[in-house]
Design a protein around this motif. Structure first.
Motif, PDB file in Angstrom:
ATOM      1  N   ILE A   1       3.082  -6.672 -13.304  1.00 35.03           N
ATOM      2  CA  ILE A   1       4.225  -5.802 -13.065  1.00 35.03           C
ATOM      3  C   ILE A   1       4.618  -5.784 -11.589  1.00 35.03           C
ATOM      4  O   ILE A   1       5.685  -5.259 -11.228  1.00 35.03           O
ATOM      5  CB  ILE A   1       3.911  -4.376 -13.574  1.00 35.03           C
ATOM      6  N   GLY A   2       3.795  -6.375 -10.717  1.00 30.36           N
ATOM      7  CA  GLY A   2       4.188  -6.553  -9.323  1.00 30.36           C
ATOM      8  C   GLY A   2       5.435  -7.404  -9.190  1.00 30.36           C
ATOM      9  O   GLY A   2       6.061  -7.438  -8.125  1.00 30.36           O
ATOM     10  N   PHE A   3       5.807  -8.074 -10.270  1.00 30.17           N
ATOM     11  CA  PHE A   3       7.039  -8.858 -10.294  1.00 30.17           C
ATOM     12  C   PHE A   3       8.271  -7.970 -10.111  1.00 30.17           C
ATOM     13  O   PHE A   3       9.267  -8.388  -9.508  1.00 30.17           O
ATOM     14  CB  PHE A   3       7.126  -9.593 -11.646  1.00 30.17           C
TER      15      PHE A   3
ATOM     16  N   SER B   1      -2.534  -6.841  -7.465  1.00 29.17           N
ATOM     17  CA  SER B   1      -3.579  -5.827  -7.347  1.00 29.17           C
ATOM     18  C   SER B   1      -4.220  -5.888  -5.967  1.00 29.17           C
ATOM     19  O   SER B   1      -4.081  -6.875  -5.230  1.00 29.17           O
ATOM     20  CB  SER B   1      -4.649  -6.055  -8.420  1.00 29.17           C
ATOM     21  N   ASP B   2      -4.950  -4.835  -5.603  1.00 30.89           N
ATOM     22  CA  ASP B   2      -5.629  -4.801  -4.311  1.00 30.89           C
ATOM     23  C   ASP B   2      -6.585  -5.980  -4.152  1.00 30.89           C
ATOM     24  O   ASP B   2      -6.746  -6.519  -3.050  1.00 30.89           O
ATOM     25  CB  ASP B   2      -6.399  -3.486  -4.153  1.00 30.89           C
ATOM     26  N   TYR B   3      -7.226  -6.372  -5.243  1.00 29.97           N
ATOM     27  CA  TYR B   3      -8.162  -7.504  -5.187  1.00 29.97           C
ATOM     28  C   TYR B   3      -7.458  -8.764  -4.709  1.00 29.97           C
ATOM     29  O   TYR B   3      -7.937  -9.461  -3.803  1.00 29.97           O
ATOM     30  CB  TYR B   3      -8.794  -7.745  -6.565  1.00 29.97           C
ATOM     31  N   PHE B   4      -6.326  -9.081  -5.311  1.00 30.03           N
ATOM     32  CA  PHE B   4      -5.620 -10.305  -4.935  1.00 30.03           C
ATOM     33  C   PHE B   4      -4.983 -10.181  -3.549  1.00 30.03           C
ATOM     34  O   PHE B   4      -4.898 -11.162  -2.809  1.00 30.03           O
ATOM     35  CB  PHE B   4      -4.565 -10.655  -5.983  1.00 30.03           C
TER      36      PHE B   4
ATOM     37  N   PHE C   1       2.601  -6.225   1.775  1.00 27.44           N
ATOM     38  CA  PHE C   1       1.975  -6.076   0.458  1.00 27.44           C
ATOM     39  C   PHE C   1       2.407  -4.766  -0.178  1.00 27.44           C
ATOM     40  O   PHE C   1       2.861  -3.839   0.504  1.00 27.44           O
ATOM     41  CB  PHE C   1       0.441  -6.160   0.547  1.00 27.44           C
ATOM     42  N   CYS C   2       2.284  -4.694  -1.491  1.00 26.27           N
ATOM     43  CA  CYS C   2       2.760  -3.519  -2.218  1.00 26.27           C
ATOM     44  C   CYS C   2       1.778  -2.364  -2.081  1.00 26.27           C
ATOM     45  O   CYS C   2       0.575  -2.554  -1.936  1.00 26.27           O
ATOM     46  CB  CYS C   2       2.995  -3.846  -3.696  1.00 26.27           C
ATOM     47  N   ASN C   3       2.314  -1.161  -2.116  1.00 27.48           N
ATOM     48  CA  ASN C   3       1.536   0.061  -1.982  1.00 27.48           C
ATOM     49  C   ASN C   3       0.969   0.443  -3.340  1.00 27.48           C
ATOM     50  O   ASN C   3       1.653   1.037  -4.173  1.00 27.48           O
ATOM     51  CB  ASN C   3       2.434   1.171  -1.433  1.00 27.48           C
ATOM     52  N   ASN C   4      -0.299   0.106  -3.568  1.00 30.94           N
ATOM     53  CA  ASN C   4      -0.945   0.394  -4.846  1.00 30.94           C
ATOM     54  C   ASN C   4      -1.731   1.702  -4.818  1.00 30.94           C
ATOM     55  O   ASN C   4      -2.465   1.999  -5.757  1.00 30.94           O
ATOM     56  CB  ASN C   4      -1.901  -0.741  -5.226  1.00 30.94           C
ATOM     57  N   PHE C   5      -1.623   2.466  -3.734  1.00 26.09           N
ATOM     58  CA  PHE C   5      -2.398   3.696  -3.619  1.00 26.09           C
ATOM     59  C   PHE C   5      -1.966   4.729  -4.656  1.00 26.09           C
ATOM     60  O   PHE C   5      -0.860   4.682  -5.169  1.00 26.09           O
ATOM     61  CB  PHE C   5      -2.269   4.276  -2.210  1.00 26.09           C
ATOM     62  N   ARG C   6      -2.863   5.653  -4.899  1.00 21.85           N
ATOM     63  CA  ARG C   6      -2.576   6.686  -5.897  1.00 21.85           C
ATOM     64  C   ARG C   6      -1.320   7.460  -5.518  1.00 21.85           C
ATOM     65  O   ARG C   6      -1.201   7.954  -4.410  1.00 21.85           O
ATOM     66  CB  ARG C   6      -3.752   7.651  -6.021  1.00 21.85           C
TER      67      ARG C   6
END
Length: 322
Positions: free
Chosen positions: A184-186, A261-264, A281-286
């Motif tokens: 979904i980062g797309f 994801s944070d891993y990648f 990079f995208c903000n994946n934080f809560r």
């Protein structure tokens, strides 16, 4: 370079001062954070002055609005794109890269708010496109909405990294990007490409896990037509392509943008040895409230500094964040 505050994405905008000024927790203004002296280092319009002159009332508070659902497009069993009718001014704000909104079924409480990245914007026709991966109760309720949704926004902190400060420069001088997405980062990547408007040379790598070919084609059709050949799309598993992410590869581009994801994000950035000024990079934080009030997005770095990630964007050391 367009100056933006890396501590608070709302500083200097129509949403500043925000509710944190009322609670004594302003991220920029030391006076509004309870200090007796001013040491904010903020070069924009004085937040304290704006707050006092406005009779200590928050200006531009984001509120829930009810918007029509114009269309729902389902891709497979658990992926949906929703087209919402919004005001033209709202659509213009949502064009900025990293924009996201909170959505909710009109029948549910605030507990069911879902933060969702803006995928596409059609300003002329006043349409906002969002993509949701159906995971649990919140996203199920949103995708089940048939006619109306609650909408709150626009929020601006969807992109992090020092490189985010230079995206505007890249658009002006026809820069080059390596844009890597997975799942979904797309969705936020599409908004970034549309914002670039065919003025940037973009090599895009799309990991198709959790999304469909039909969604990719539908979302990028207009971008490809208007890019003048500057958008090159490659569909490939990131896991299988890890050996191609080298420092030599990073040297070919002005910006390395990773929406996964944070891993990648961490693995690819470290393997490519991406310089800080190149990394986005995208903000994946809560994300809970989006306003920094609840503190669910608080992050403490190795120096003990606390950042509220739903309000932040800009210059962050990836090793401290992920």
């Amino acid at each position: 370079m367009t100056y933006r505050n890396s501590i608070c994405a709302d500083a200097g905008t129509s949403n500043c001062p925000c509710v944190l000024a009322e609670t004594g927790d302003c991220l920029v203004c030391s006076r509004l954070a309870g200090e007796k002296i001013c040491d904010c280092c903020w070069t924009g319009v004085c937040v304290y002055n704006e707050y006092i002159q406005n009779d200590k009332v928050v200006r531009g508070r984001r509120i829930n609005i009810t918007v029509p659902v114009l269309k729902k497009i389902r891709y497979g069993s658990d992926l949906m794109v929703m087209v919402l009718k919004v005001a033209k001014g709202f659509a213009l704000q949502a064009m900025e890269p990293g924009s996201f909104v909170f959505v909710n079924s009109t029948s549910e409480s605030e507990f069911f708010n879902v933060p969702v990245s803006v995928m596409k914007v059609d300003v002329e026709n006043e349409r906002l496109y969002i993509a949701l991966k159906v995971i649990s109760g919140k996203t199920k309720k949103v995708t089940e909405a048939s006619e109306l949704l609650q909408l709150r926004g626009v929020y601006r902190s969807g992109l992090l990294g020092k490189g985010a400060e230079y995206l505007q420069d890249d658009r002006k001088k026809a820069g080059s990007w390596l844009l890597i997405t997975k799942g979904i980062g797309f969705a936020p990547a599409v908004n970034l490409i549309e914002w670039a408007g065919g003025r940037v040379n973009i090599d895009m790598m799309v990991d198709m896990e959790k999304i469909t070919e039909e969604m990719v084609e539908d979302s990028l059709r207009d971008c490809i037509e208007s890019s003048g050949g500057r958008l090159n799309i490659r569909r490939s598993s990131l896991q299988e392509q890890m050996n191609t992410f080298t420092p030599e590869k990073a040297a070919e581009y002005d910006r390395i943008i990773i929406m996964a994801s944070d891993y990648f994000i961490r693995t690819i950035a470290e393997q490519m040895e991406v310089p800080a000024h190149k990394l986005v990079f995208c903000n994946n934080f809560r994300m809970c409230c989006g306003e920094g009030i609840c503190g669910a997005c608080s992050h403490v770095d190795t120096q003990g500094k606390v950042s509220k990630m739903c309000k932040c964007r800009g210059n962050y050391d990836i090793s401290n964040l992920l």
